[in-house]
Design a protein around this motif. Sequence first.
Motif, PDB file in Angstrom:
ATOM      1  N   UNK A 125     -42.588  66.401  31.755  1.00 55.35           N
ATOM      2  CA  UNK A 125     -41.676  65.563  32.528  1.00 55.35           C
ATOM      3  C   UNK A 125     -40.222  65.980  32.296  1.00 55.35           C
ATOM      4  N   UNK A 126     -39.502  66.175  33.366  1.00 54.28           N
ATOM      5  CA  UNK A 126     -38.062  66.480  33.344  1.00 54.28           C
ATOM      6  C   UNK A 126     -37.706  67.711  32.516  1.00 54.28           C
ATOM      7  N   UNK A 127     -38.646  68.606  32.294  1.00 59.10           N
ATOM      8  CA  UNK A 127     -38.397  69.798  31.478  1.00 59.10           C
ATOM      9  C   UNK A 127     -37.261  70.641  32.053  1.00 59.10           C
ATOM     10  N   UNK A 128     -37.229  70.780  33.377  1.00 57.14           N
ATOM     11  CA  UNK A 128     -36.202  71.606  34.015  1.00 57.14           C
ATOM     12  C   UNK A 128     -34.812  70.996  33.847  1.00 57.14           C
ATOM     13  N   UNK A 129     -34.689  69.699  34.049  1.00 59.58           N
ATOM     14  CA  UNK A 129     -33.396  69.023  33.887  1.00 59.58           C
ATOM     15  C   UNK A 129     -32.904  69.120  32.446  1.00 59.58           C
ATOM     16  N   UNK A 130     -33.793  68.936  31.501  1.00 62.08           N
ATOM     17  CA  UNK A 130     -33.429  69.035  30.085  1.00 62.08           C
ATOM     18  C   UNK A 130     -32.991  70.459  29.751  1.00 62.08           C
ATOM     19  N   UNK A 131     -33.647  71.443  30.354  1.00 60.32           N
ATOM     20  CA  UNK A 131     -33.285  72.848  30.113  1.00 60.32           C
ATOM     21  C   UNK A 131     -31.843  73.114  30.541  1.00 60.32           C
ATOM     22  N   UNK A 132     -31.444  72.651  31.728  1.00 54.50           N
ATOM     23  CA  UNK A 132     -30.070  72.857  32.189  1.00 54.50           C
ATOM     24  C   UNK A 132     -29.070  72.247  31.208  1.00 54.50           C
ATOM     25  N   UNK A 133     -29.338  71.053  30.762  1.00 53.53           N
ATOM     26  CA  UNK A 133     -28.443  70.396  29.804  1.00 53.53           C
ATOM     27  C   UNK A 133     -28.402  71.145  28.474  1.00 53.53           C
ATOM     28  N   UNK A 134     -29.552  71.619  28.029  1.00 49.98           N
ATOM     29  CA  UNK A 134     -29.644  72.359  26.772  1.00 49.98           C
ATOM     30  C   UNK A 134     -28.794  73.627  26.824  1.00 49.98           C
ATOM     31  N   UNK A 135     -28.938  74.398  27.885  1.00 48.72           N
ATOM     32  CA  UNK A 135     -28.184  75.653  28.005  1.00 48.72           C
ATOM     33  C   UNK A 135     -26.689  75.375  28.134  1.00 48.72           C
ATOM     34  N   UNK A 136     -26.319  74.349  28.892  1.00 49.22           N
ATOM     35  CA  UNK A 136     -24.898  74.023  29.013  1.00 49.22           C
ATOM     36  C   UNK A 136     -24.315  73.614  27.664  1.00 49.22           C
ATOM     37  N   UNK A 137     -25.056  72.865  26.877  1.00 50.03           N
ATOM     38  CA  UNK A 137     -24.612  72.460  25.542  1.00 50.03           C
ATOM     39  C   UNK A 137     -24.448  73.678  24.635  1.00 50.03           C
TER      40      UNK A 137
END
Length: 145
Positions: A125-137
């Motif tokens: 669930x929401x793996x793609x959205x979390x990935x974007x936030x992770x890389x931006x961080x």
Amino acid sequence: MSKKVQHDYTLHAVKVFISQLQPCLEQDRLASWQSSGCWSLPHSGAGAAFQRVWIQGVVVADGPDIATIDDGTDCIDVSLRAWLKREHNEGLKTGEYVLVIGGLIAKNDRLTIKAHKVVALNGEVDREAVWYLDVMCVNRLRTAI
């Protein structure tokens, strides 16, 4: 001509968007130090040298030993040959959302990732959205150094 590169697996893989890797191709044309397998991300502060990358995205094309991954910022080919041989796996299927860790290779004016680890993240669930936030961080931390 591709040179055999010995990767240091004790070094972490850098989490990146595929579009961030494009300047590495220009570096390869200008410098010979990539023969050591080391790359760097321009404008990313200290500690930006790396040997392996970590990407996540959707498989948009699959073949017997290569797949094309799209993370929403760009696409890159991933060589699966060594991973398939080691894991005795069936490969990837178009539409799967996957995590790929591997060495970056410049070949024929294109970047390719030689996969060391591939994990299908379907159903997460929401793996793609979390990935974007992770890389931006991670990018924010990297440029702050």
